[in-house]
Design a protein around this motif. Structure first.
Motif, PDB file in Angstrom:
ATOM      1  N   VAL A 175      56.812  33.542  44.997  1.00 50.43           N
ATOM      2  CA  VAL A 175      57.227  33.936  46.346  1.00 50.43           C
ATOM      3  C   VAL A 175      57.352  32.727  47.285  1.00 50.43           C
ATOM      4  O   VAL A 175      58.164  32.757  48.222  1.00 50.43           O
ATOM      5  CB  VAL A 175      56.286  35.024  46.904  1.00 50.43           C
ATOM      6  CG1 VAL A 175      54.959  34.429  47.373  1.00 50.43           C
ATOM      7  CG2 VAL A 175      56.955  35.819  48.001  1.00 50.43           C
ATOM      8  N   THR A 176      56.548  31.667  47.037  1.00 46.97           N
ATOM      9  CA  THR A 176      56.653  30.426  47.827  1.00 46.97           C
ATOM     10  C   THR A 176      56.470  29.220  46.901  1.00 46.97           C
ATOM     11  O   THR A 176      55.997  29.372  45.766  1.00 46.97           O
ATOM     12  CB  THR A 176      55.534  30.357  48.898  1.00 46.97           C
ATOM     13  OG1 THR A 176      54.279  30.370  48.203  1.00 46.97           O
ATOM     14  CG2 THR A 176      55.605  31.507  49.874  1.00 46.97           C
ATOM     15  N   ASP A 177      56.789  28.007  47.422  1.00 43.11           N
ATOM     16  CA  ASP A 177      56.526  26.784  46.642  1.00 43.11           C
ATOM     17  C   ASP A 177      55.065  26.738  46.216  1.00 43.11           C
ATOM     18  O   ASP A 177      54.728  26.393  45.088  1.00 43.11           O
ATOM     19  CB  ASP A 177      56.782  25.544  47.528  1.00 43.11           C
ATOM     20  CG  ASP A 177      58.261  25.303  47.742  1.00 43.11           C
ATOM     21  OD1 ASP A 177      58.603  24.496  48.631  1.00 43.11           O
ATOM     22  OD2 ASP A 177      59.058  25.940  47.032  1.00 43.11           O
ATOM     23  N   GLU A 178      54.204  27.064  47.172  1.00 45.22           N
ATOM     24  CA  GLU A 178      52.754  27.027  46.934  1.00 45.22           C
ATOM     25  C   GLU A 178      52.375  27.946  45.776  1.00 45.22           C
ATOM     26  O   GLU A 178      51.573  27.581  44.913  1.00 45.22           O
ATOM     27  CB  GLU A 178      52.054  27.474  48.232  1.00 45.22           C
ATOM     28  CG  GLU A 178      50.538  27.527  48.177  1.00 45.22           C
ATOM     29  CD  GLU A 178      49.902  26.141  48.036  1.00 45.22           C
ATOM     30  OE1 GLU A 178      48.686  26.068  47.792  1.00 45.22           O
ATOM     31  OE2 GLU A 178      50.654  25.141  48.106  1.00 45.22           O
ATOM     32  N   ALA A 179      52.974  29.126  45.723  1.00 45.16           N
ATOM     33  CA  ALA A 179      52.665  30.079  44.648  1.00 45.16           C
ATOM     34  C   ALA A 179      53.106  29.516  43.295  1.00 45.16           C
ATOM     35  O   ALA A 179      52.396  29.662  42.295  1.00 45.16           O
ATOM     36  CB  ALA A 179      53.362  31.405  44.923  1.00 45.16           C
ATOM     37  N   VAL A 180      54.247  28.851  43.267  1.00 43.87           N
ATOM     38  CA  VAL A 180      54.716  28.240  42.010  1.00 43.87           C
ATOM     39  C   VAL A 180      53.744  27.138  41.585  1.00 43.87           C
ATOM     40  O   VAL A 180      53.348  27.070  40.419  1.00 43.87           O
ATOM     41  CB  VAL A 180      56.146  27.682  42.181  1.00 43.87           C
ATOM     42  CG1 VAL A 180      56.546  26.815  40.991  1.00 43.87           C
ATOM     43  CG2 VAL A 180      57.133  28.826  42.373  1.00 43.87           C
ATOM     44  N   ARG A 181      53.315  26.335  42.558  1.00 44.77           N
ATOM     45  CA  ARG A 181      52.380  25.240  42.250  1.00 44.77           C
ATOM     46  C   ARG A 181      51.089  25.822  41.677  1.00 44.77           C
ATOM     47  O   ARG A 181      50.567  25.353  40.672  1.00 44.77           O
ATOM     48  CB  ARG A 181      52.098  24.453  43.541  1.00 44.77           C
ATOM     49  CG  ARG A 181      51.463  23.085  43.329  1.00 44.77           C
ATOM     50  CD  ARG A 181      51.126  22.408  44.651  1.00 44.77           C
ATOM     51  NE  ARG A 181      50.216  23.189  45.469  1.00 44.77           N
ATOM     52  CZ  ARG A 181      48.923  23.361  45.157  1.00 44.77           C
ATOM     53  NH1 ARG A 181      48.416  22.810  44.063  1.00 44.77           N
ATOM     54  NH2 ARG A 181      48.131  24.077  45.942  1.00 44.77           N
ATOM     55  N   LYS A 182      50.588  26.894  42.294  1.00 43.63           N
ATOM     56  CA  LYS A 182      49.336  27.504  41.816  1.00 43.63           C
ATOM     57  C   LYS A 182      49.521  28.144  40.435  1.00 43.63           C
ATOM     58  O   LYS A 182      48.627  28.106  39.602  1.00 43.63           O
ATOM     59  CB  LYS A 182      48.865  28.558  42.814  1.00 43.63           C
ATOM     60  CG  LYS A 182      48.246  27.971  44.085  1.00 43.63           C
ATOM     61  CD  LYS A 182      47.710  29.074  44.979  1.00 43.63           C
ATOM     62  CE  LYS A 182      47.035  28.511  46.221  1.00 43.63           C
ATOM     63  NZ  LYS A 182      46.832  29.571  47.239  1.00 43.63           N
ATOM     64  N   SER A 183      50.694  28.724  40.191  1.00 40.10           N
ATOM     65  CA  SER A 183      50.956  29.333  38.873  1.00 40.10           C
ATOM     66  C   SER A 183      50.899  28.260  37.791  1.00 40.10           C
ATOM     67  O   SER A 183      50.266  28.446  36.755  1.00 40.10           O
ATOM     68  CB  SER A 183      52.339  29.989  38.866  1.00 40.10           C
ATOM     69  OG  SER A 183      52.399  31.043  39.796  1.00 40.10           O
ATOM     70  N   ARG A 184      51.537  27.103  38.085  1.00 38.78           N
ATOM     71  CA  ARG A 184      51.538  26.014  37.095  1.00 38.78           C
ATOM     72  C   ARG A 184      50.109  25.520  36.868  1.00 38.78           C
ATOM     73  O   ARG A 184      49.702  25.253  35.731  1.00 38.78           O
ATOM     74  CB  ARG A 184      52.417  24.871  37.595  1.00 38.78           C
ATOM     75  CG  ARG A 184      53.902  25.204  37.576  1.00 38.78           C
ATOM     76  CD  ARG A 184      54.766  23.976  37.723  1.00 38.78           C
ATOM     77  NE  ARG A 184      56.187  24.347  37.635  1.00 38.78           N
ATOM     78  CZ  ARG A 184      57.086  24.045  38.576  1.00 38.78           C
ATOM     79  NH1 ARG A 184      56.701  23.364  39.658  1.00 38.78           N
ATOM     80  NH2 ARG A 184      58.347  24.396  38.436  1.00 38.78           N
ATOM     81  N   LYS A 185      49.351  25.451  37.960  1.00 40.82           N
ATOM     82  CA  LYS A 185      47.965  24.965  37.859  1.00 40.82           C
ATOM     83  C   LYS A 185      47.152  25.899  36.957  1.00 40.82           C
ATOM     84  O   LYS A 185      46.415  25.444  36.075  1.00 40.82           O
ATOM     85  CB  LYS A 185      47.360  24.917  39.262  1.00 40.82           C
ATOM     86  CG  LYS A 185      46.118  24.071  39.400  1.00 40.82           C
ATOM     87  CD  LYS A 185      45.755  23.904  40.861  1.00 40.82           C
ATOM     88  CE  LYS A 185      44.359  23.306  40.996  1.00 40.82           C
ATOM     89  NZ  LYS A 185      43.884  23.447  42.389  1.00 40.82           N
ATOM     90  N   LEU A 186      47.329  27.213  37.120  1.00 40.42           N
ATOM     91  CA  LEU A 186      46.595  28.182  36.301  1.00 40.42           C
ATOM     92  C   LEU A 186      46.957  28.006  34.821  1.00 40.42           C
ATOM     93  O   LEU A 186      46.090  27.989  33.950  1.00 40.42           O
ATOM     94  CB  LEU A 186      46.953  29.613  36.718  1.00 40.42           C
ATOM     95  CG  LEU A 186      46.109  30.320  37.765  1.00 40.42           C
ATOM     96  CD1 LEU A 186      46.588  31.752  37.954  1.00 40.42           C
ATOM     97  CD2 LEU A 186      44.633  30.291  37.393  1.00 40.42           C
ATOM     98  N   MET A 187      48.246  27.825  34.539  1.00 47.27           N
ATOM     99  CA  MET A 187      48.675  27.667  33.141  1.00 47.27           C
ATOM    100  C   MET A 187      48.112  26.370  32.554  1.00 47.27           C
ATOM    101  O   MET A 187      47.584  26.358  31.443  1.00 47.27           O
ATOM    102  CB  MET A 187      50.202  27.692  33.072  1.00 47.27           C
ATOM    103  CG  MET A 187      50.807  29.035  33.445  1.00 47.27           C
ATOM    104  SD  MET A 187      52.575  29.129  33.123  1.00 47.27           S
ATOM    105  CE  MET A 187      53.246  28.299  34.571  1.00 47.27           C
ATOM    106  N   ASN A 188      48.171  25.287  33.341  1.00 50.04           N
ATOM    107  CA  ASN A 188      47.662  23.988  32.833  1.00 50.04           C
ATOM    108  C   ASN A 188      46.160  24.053  32.593  1.00 50.04           C
ATOM    109  O   ASN A 188      45.657  23.554  31.577  1.00 50.04           O
ATOM    110  CB  ASN A 188      47.989  22.872  33.827  1.00 50.04           C
ATOM    111  CG  ASN A 188      49.473  22.647  33.914  1.00 50.04           C
ATOM    112  OD1 ASN A 188      50.220  23.010  32.994  1.00 50.04           O
ATOM    113  ND2 ASN A 188      49.944  22.117  35.038  1.00 50.04           N
ATOM    114  N   ARG A 189      45.457  24.730  33.539  1.00 52.75           N
ATOM    115  CA  ARG A 189      43.995  24.807  33.387  1.00 52.75           C
ATOM    116  C   ARG A 189      43.647  25.598  32.127  1.00 52.75           C
ATOM    117  O   ARG A 189      42.745  25.231  31.373  1.00 52.75           O
ATOM    118  CB  ARG A 189      43.380  25.478  34.624  1.00 52.75           C
ATOM    119  CG  ARG A 189      41.868  25.231  34.728  1.00 52.75           C
ATOM    120  CD  ARG A 189      41.266  25.955  35.911  1.00 52.75           C
ATOM    121  NE  ARG A 189      41.754  25.429  37.176  1.00 52.75           N
ATOM    122  CZ  ARG A 189      41.847  26.161  38.281  1.00 52.75           C
ATOM    123  NH1 ARG A 189      41.526  27.450  38.238  1.00 52.75           N
ATOM    124  NH2 ARG A 189      42.269  25.643  39.402  1.00 52.75           N
TER     125      ARG A 189
END
Ligand code: SF4
Length: 427
Positions: free
Chosen positions: A48-62
């Protein structure tokens, strides 16, 4: 087989996660809390926002770093858009895009050859919700036929599709049998429910209130248009919670037009009056985008004026972030980042004042509150029917109890009412 389920974003993502949790547990898989202890990790992403995409990637990487041996399955708006664009997501074993996420558990079992478990987990033993919540999010609808110019969700979730009312009622009855006392109906465009199956949101709500014994039915976000004549009359039923999240986005008709919203400022105000006429305790919350391309100072003042006039109990404020692939990303007149921040700050200040005023209005009143969990201050937390956060100091275990609480004052932060137990609910 131990499964870690993670999500971010909207209530629909939460509702999908809860369904997958029940489905995996019904297969006898255990739900775990950390990547290190998981054999399978499922991430429901957001775009929904840039921030949400960044957090999604962070969750996958973690998840990937936390346990390289675990299988990683991703779904949701960010991964669906990446998949549709043919962009591979590093370290992922399986992408289940939004069109197929109802069958995610089955697809993961087939495609990743997951083992069958010894025996299904007894429904009574299943853990229902993450993060100490006692309200169930129930998905009733997906997709949206509208094309608001800033919205990436409509691109990621596709056309409108409604779950049959019988299936929704069955799910709610199952939840009631597991002790759930409140369910929140979730969708992308909840107001569009039933259009593809010859029904409507009003009909669904009437059906669920008739077919189930659920004490408290709550609605997720509803767009401020297309609500049927009889919609407001539904709130005569005390089991339907008098709170609505009505996304306004802007108070300026010029900006609403650039957003391709289907509701003008005046029409929105009329809806807030209808809500308060339907129920004296009606509480409204909303979404506002600050700094939409072309937003003049006059447009911004119109937004502040309408927010003040509507008297919202809570504001979700988003600084405009252009989503690639949306028409708004191509619009002229971008607003400088520092002005977007300044407008967001100004609106935050107004939002806090309105929130405190909303709480003050109900101090001295008694409401049935569903107590959900203990906060850091060891007080029990929960919500009134009109979605006011309440805090109660009590030693006993009150998890998932509905108790008559009198609101005695507003806390210092202005984001909860301090309450005490009263003998009756008459106040
Ligand atoms: S109605 Fe809502 S989901 Fe649909 S396009 Fe507009 S903002 Fe997106």
């Amino acid at each position: 087989m131990r499964v870690l389920l993670q999500t971010l974003g909207c209530r629909l993502n939460e509702a999908e996660l809860e369904t997958w949790s029940r489905e995996f547990q019904a297969l006898g898989y255990a739900i775990t809390e950390t990547p290190e202890t998981a054999d399978l990790v499922v991430v429901n992403t957001c775009a929904v926002t840039d921030e949400a995409v960044r957090k999604s990637r962070k969750l996958m990487n973690r998840a990937r770093r936390g346990n390289p041996d675990a299988k990683l399955v991703v779904s949701g708006c960010h991964s669906s858009l990446e998949h549709a664009a043919g962009r591979a997501i590093p370290g992922v074993d399986l992408v289940v895009d939004n069109r197929h996420k109802e069958r995610l558990v089955q697809i993961a079992r087939e495609r990743l050859d997951l083992p069958a478990a010894a025996s299904p987990l007894d429904p009574g033993a299943q853990s229902l919700f993450a993060r100490g919540r006692q309200r169930a999010f129930v998905k009733v609808q997906d997709g949206c036929r509208h094309r608001c110019t800033f919205c990436i969700v409509t691109l990621a979730r596709g056309e409108e599709r409604s779950r049959p009312p019988e299936a929704v009622a069955e799910e709610i009855q199952r939840l009631c049998a597991q002790g759930v006392q409140e369910a929140v109906l979730a969708g992308v465009h909840l107001g569009g429910y039933g259009r593809d199956i010859g029904s409507s949101l009003e009909q669904l709500i009437r059906y669920l209130l008739r077919q189930t014994k659920l004490p408290r039915l709550r609605l997720g976000a509803v767009e401020p248009w297309g609500l049927s004549e009889g919609f407001w009359g539904l709130f005569d039923n005390p089991r339907l919670m008098p709170h609505l999240h009505l996304p306004l986005q802007s108070g300026s008709d010029a900006i609403l037009k650039r957003m391709a919203r289907r509701c003008k400022a005046e029409e929105f105000l009329r809806l807030t009056e209808q809500a308060r006429a339907a129920h004296p305790d009606f509480n409204l919350s909303t979404d506002i985008i600050a700094g939409f391309p072309g937003e003049t100072e006059a447009d911004w003042q119109a937004t502040l004026d309408l927010v003040r006039a509507a008297g919202f109990g809570h504001l979700h404020i988003f600084g405009f972030s252009a989503r690639p692939g949306t028409p708004a990303a191509e619009l002229s007149g971008p607003i400088p980042a520092d002005l977007i921040k300044a407008r967001s700050r100004e609106l935050h200040g107004l939002g806090e004042a309105l929130k405190r005023a909303a709480f003050e209005r109900f101090v001295g009143r008694t409401f049935p509150v569903l107590l959900e969990n203990r906060g850091g201050d060891q007080r029990w937390g929960g919500y009134t029917p009109n979605f006011l956060r309440v805090a109660l100091a009590a030693g006993a275990d009150l998890e998932n109890r509905i108790l008559p609480l009198r609101l005695t004052r507003v806390n210092a932060a202005g984001d909860a009412a301090i309450a005490r137990i009263t003998p009756d609910i008459s106040g």
